[in-house]
Design a protein around this motif. Structure first.
Motif, mmCIF file in Angstrom:
data_model
loop_
_atom_site.group_PDB
_atom_site.id
_atom_site.type_symbol
_atom_site.label_atom_id
_atom_site.label_comp_id
_atom_site.label_asym_id
_atom_site.label_seq_id
_atom_site.Cartn_x
_atom_site.Cartn_y
_atom_site.Cartn_z
ATOM 1 N N LEU A 50 40.951 27.014 38.867
ATOM 2 C CA LEU A 50 40.785 27.089 37.405
ATOM 3 C C LEU A 50 42.131 27.060 36.682
ATOM 4 N N SER A 51 43.231 26.858 37.463
ATOM 5 C CA SER A 51 44.578 26.961 36.858
ATOM 6 C C SER A 51 44.927 25.828 35.920
ATOM 7 N N HIS A 52 44.160 24.763 35.943
ATOM 8 C CA HIS A 52 44.549 23.572 35.180
ATOM 9 C C HIS A 52 43.666 23.361 33.958
ATOM 10 N N ILE A 53 42.947 24.431 33.566
ATOM 11 C CA ILE A 53 42.031 24.331 32.430
ATOM 12 C C ILE A 53 42.701 24.967 31.209
ATOM 13 N N ASP A 54 43.303 24.123 30.377
ATOM 14 C CA ASP A 54 44.071 24.648 29.247
ATOM 15 C C ASP A 54 43.197 25.411 28.259
ATOM 16 N N GLU A 55 41.910 25.028 28.141
ATOM 17 C CA GLU A 55 41.051 25.699 27.164
ATOM 18 C C GLU A 55 40.743 27.148 27.565
ATOM 19 N N MET A 56 41.140 27.549 28.785
ATOM 20 C CA MET A 56 40.943 28.936 29.214
ATOM 21 C C MET A 56 42.220 29.766 29.110
ATOM 22 N N LYS A 57 43.270 29.197 28.491
ATOM 23 C CA LYS A 57 44.537 29.929 28.358
ATOM 24 C C LYS A 57 44.841 30.114 26.880
ATOM 25 N N TYR A 58 44.503 31.265 26.340
ATOM 26 C CA TYR A 58 44.766 31.487 24.918
ATOM 27 C C TYR A 58 44.701 32.979 24.593
ATOM 28 N N ILE A 68 40.997 36.878 24.664
ATOM 29 C CA ILE A 68 41.966 36.367 25.637
ATOM 30 C C ILE A 68 41.242 35.416 26.592
ATOM 31 N N GLY A 69 41.781 34.219 26.772
ATOM 32 C CA GLY A 69 41.182 33.238 27.678
ATOM 33 C C GLY A 69 41.192 33.723 29.117
ATOM 34 N N GLY A 70 40.154 33.388 29.864
ATOM 35 C CA GLY A 70 40.020 33.871 31.239
ATOM 36 C C GLY A 70 41.132 33.405 32.156
ATOM 37 N N GLY A 71 41.786 32.295 31.831
ATOM 38 C CA GLY A 71 42.861 31.770 32.662
ATOM 39 C C GLY A 71 44.241 32.243 32.244
ATOM 40 N N GLN A 144 29.035 46.260 37.872
ATOM 41 C CA GLN A 144 27.824 46.751 38.534
ATOM 42 C C GLN A 144 28.088 47.315 39.921
ATOM 43 N N GLY A 145 29.309 47.739 40.169
ATOM 44 C CA GLY A 145 29.635 48.341 41.462
ATOM 45 C C GLY A 145 30.802 47.633 42.109
ATOM 46 N N MET A 146 31.227 48.167 43.260
ATOM 47 C CA MET A 146 32.405 47.648 43.951
ATOM 48 C C MET A 146 32.290 46.141 44.207
ATOM 49 N N PHE A 147 33.218 45.377 43.695
ATOM 50 C CA PHE A 147 33.235 43.908 43.840
ATOM 51 C C PHE A 147 31.935 43.256 43.341
ATOM 52 N N THR A 148 31.218 43.923 42.460
ATOM 53 C CA THR A 148 29.937 43.406 41.987
ATOM 54 C C THR A 148 29.929 43.372 40.461
ATOM 55 N N THR A 149 29.510 42.236 39.922
ATOM 56 C CA THR A 149 29.431 42.097 38.465
ATOM 57 C C THR A 149 28.096 41.444 38.094
ATOM 58 N N ALA A 150 27.886 41.324 36.787
ATOM 59 C CA ALA A 150 26.662 40.676 36.291
ATOM 60 C C ALA A 150 26.741 39.156 36.387
ATOM 61 N N LEU A 151 27.880 38.628 36.847
ATOM 62 C CA LEU A 151 28.018 37.166 36.925
ATOM 63 C C LEU A 151 27.025 36.566 37.910
ATOM 64 N N ASP A 152 26.458 35.436 37.549
ATOM 65 C CA ASP A 152 25.645 34.670 38.490
ATOM 66 C C ASP A 152 26.571 33.846 39.378
ATOM 67 N N GLU A 153 26.040 33.316 40.465
ATOM 68 C CA GLU A 153 26.811 32.413 41.317
ATOM 69 C C GLU A 153 27.348 31.250 40.475
ATOM 70 N N GLY A 154 28.624 30.985 40.589
ATOM 71 C CA GLY A 154 29.189 29.837 39.896
ATOM 72 C C GLY A 154 29.489 30.060 38.420
ATOM 73 N N GLU A 155 29.163 31.243 37.903
ATOM 74 C CA GLU A 155 29.441 31.529 36.486
ATOM 75 C C GLU A 155 30.936 31.844 36.322
ATOM 76 N N ILE A 156 31.532 31.340 35.265
ATOM 77 C CA ILE A 156 32.986 31.429 35.079
ATOM 78 C C ILE A 156 33.309 32.344 33.898
ATOM 79 N N VAL A 157 34.238 33.280 34.106
ATOM 80 C CA VAL A 157 34.728 34.095 32.993
ATOM 81 C C VAL A 157 35.713 33.237 32.196
ATOM 82 N N THR A 158 35.299 32.771 31.055
ATOM 83 C CA THR A 158 36.163 31.886 30.258
ATOM 84 C C THR A 158 37.003 32.668 29.253
ATOM 85 N N GLY A 159 36.591 33.892 28.931
ATOM 86 C CA GLY A 159 37.359 34.684 27.980
ATOM 87 C C GLY A 159 36.881 36.127 27.952
ATOM 88 N N VAL A 160 37.652 36.969 27.279
ATOM 89 C CA VAL A 160 37.302 38.374 27.100
ATOM 90 C C VAL A 160 37.672 38.764 25.677
#
Lengths: 262, 161
Positions: A50-58, A68-71, A144-160
């Protein structure tokens, strides 16, 4: 490392479609995942960098929040929010070491949800909103616990998106070898209440210490914490510290954070 | 295998890399730039520190393919154009900032990163910045002195003890 293909999408949409293919796994800055791969604890057929996705760096500030962008790397966050949200900048600027901060990203840290990572405490303690390529998730629902989040498989954190508190402080007792928090506490004081998030201590990962939140909400001072002690039930016990020691540290680090803010 | 190209110490280079090929492997084994060391291989020790697009990174914890198109500087790129030691390297020699020398390439690279961001650091700031670079010989004192000297600060002479 087992062999894998490394693909480098340039947009979130391309990354999402690359991750949709079964065995693929997202690679943020790699500061956790690459050591994990070296130990052959993971065997992804494809890594989607995901290092080359400029839209995730902001970093964008608007109306009492900062997004803040996820990247965005820890080093970039430490610089970019130093004036806007100094408590969070301080947290970001003390993760790992300078070289790690130049690669590791906020999205990678939150997606991994290491039980001793720093950012989960900052996000939960701020009441942040995790933004993905599919939806928005409140921090209270995300972890949702140790190393566990609400993310689905393949879901990307694009920002916070962080609400900016009146003040905040992150108080960390580093484990001397790894420099991860043995226990760390993020205290954020908002106009309508106080949030206290604890990392490094619980077998369930980051959590809110609600008794301390209530006590500090009524009286924001270290005195308010005097009679409180965190339960050692469910605390991590390992060669670095017993459950009782970690429970004790929760109180100490919370008091230190409040003292810094007073 | 795919072809990866980047600029290393000002020179355009390219080579074959697997997805799992680390940047440090690309530099050492592909380019013969063995000045960059692999110490722990777990991103703790910092011996493999290089600069990627002007920022210090641990080259054992980055894939070569992710450095495609990047400007990379290694310890071999720190000497002056005439081959003499660069300012930081010379300061490490003058202040005995090394004993066995294994960590030195990483120490010089992280010192250069520090001085770029903070040209006149305090001793505390130097020690803090060295958090991810481990030296098993020197106890850090002379490394800190060397970095202070490289920053142009007056540094107490090294005691002959």
């Amino acid at each position: 490392m087992y062999a894998f293909d490394l693909v480098k999408p340039g947009t979130v949409a391309e990354a999402a479609s690359a991750l949709a293919g079964g065995e693929a796994q997202a690679l943020g800055g790699g500061q956790t995942l690459i050591p994990t791969l070296k130990q052959r604890l993971a065997d992804p057929g494809t890594l989607v960098s995901l290092s080359h996705i400029d839209e995730m760096k902001y970093v964008r500030e608007s109306g009492g929040t900062v997004e803040i962008g996820g990247g965005t790397t820890h080093a970039m966050v430490a610089k970019a929010v130093a004036d806007i949200y100094p408590g969070l900048a301080d947290l970001a600027g003390r993760i790992g070491d300078p070289s790690v901060r130049n690669r590791g990203t906020i999205g990678g840290s939150l997606a991994n949800n290491d039980p001793s990572a720093c950012y989960p405490a900052g996000a939960l303690g701020s009441g942040a909103t995790i933004i993905t390529d599919k939806r928005e998730i409140a921090a209270d629902d995300y972890f949702q616990g140790m190393f566990t989040t609400a993310l689905d498989e393949g879901e990307i954190v694009t920002g916070v998106r962080f609400p900016i508190p009146e003040k905040a402080h992150y108080s960390k007792m580093p484990q001397p070898a790894s420099r991860f928090p043995l226990v760390a506490v993020y205290v954020a004081k908002f106009a309508d209440g106080v949030r206290v998030a604890v990392t490094g201590a619980s077998e369930d990962g980051v959590f809110r210490w609600t008794e301390a939140e209530e006590a500090l909400g009524a009286n924001f001072s270290t005195d308010a914490l005097g009679g409180l002690s965190a339960s050692e039930d469910g605390m991590i016990a390992d060669i670095h510290g017993t459950a009782a020691y970690r429970a004790h540290l929760i109180g100490v680090m919370t008091k230190r954070a409040v003292a810094e803010m007073s | 295998m795919t072809k990866v190209s980047m600029t290393v110490n000002g020179k355009a280079v390219s080579g074959e890399a697997e997805g799992r090929t680390l940047l440090v492997e690309f530099l050492r084994e592909g380019q013969g730039l063995t000045g960059t060391h692999v110490g722990c291989d777990t991103s703790q020790c910092g011996a493999c520190t290089v600069h990627v697009n002007g920022e210090a990174v641990k080259s054992c914890t980055m894939f070569a393919a992710d450095a495609e198109g990047a400007e990379v500087t290694t310890i071999e790129g720190m000497a002056n154009a005439d081959g003499s030691l660069g300012t930081i390297q010379q300061a490490f020699q003058d202040y005995h900032g090394l004993q066995c020398g294994f960590c030195t390439p990483g120490m010089v690279m992280i010192a250069a990163d520090l001085l770029k961001n903070n040209p006149n650091p305090t001793e505390h700031e130097i020690r803090d910045y060295l958090e991810g670079n481990i030296c098993r010989c020197t106890g850090y004192h002379n490394i800190v002195k060397a970095i202070q000297a490289a920053a142009g600060q007056s540094v107490p002479a090294v005691a002959a003890e």
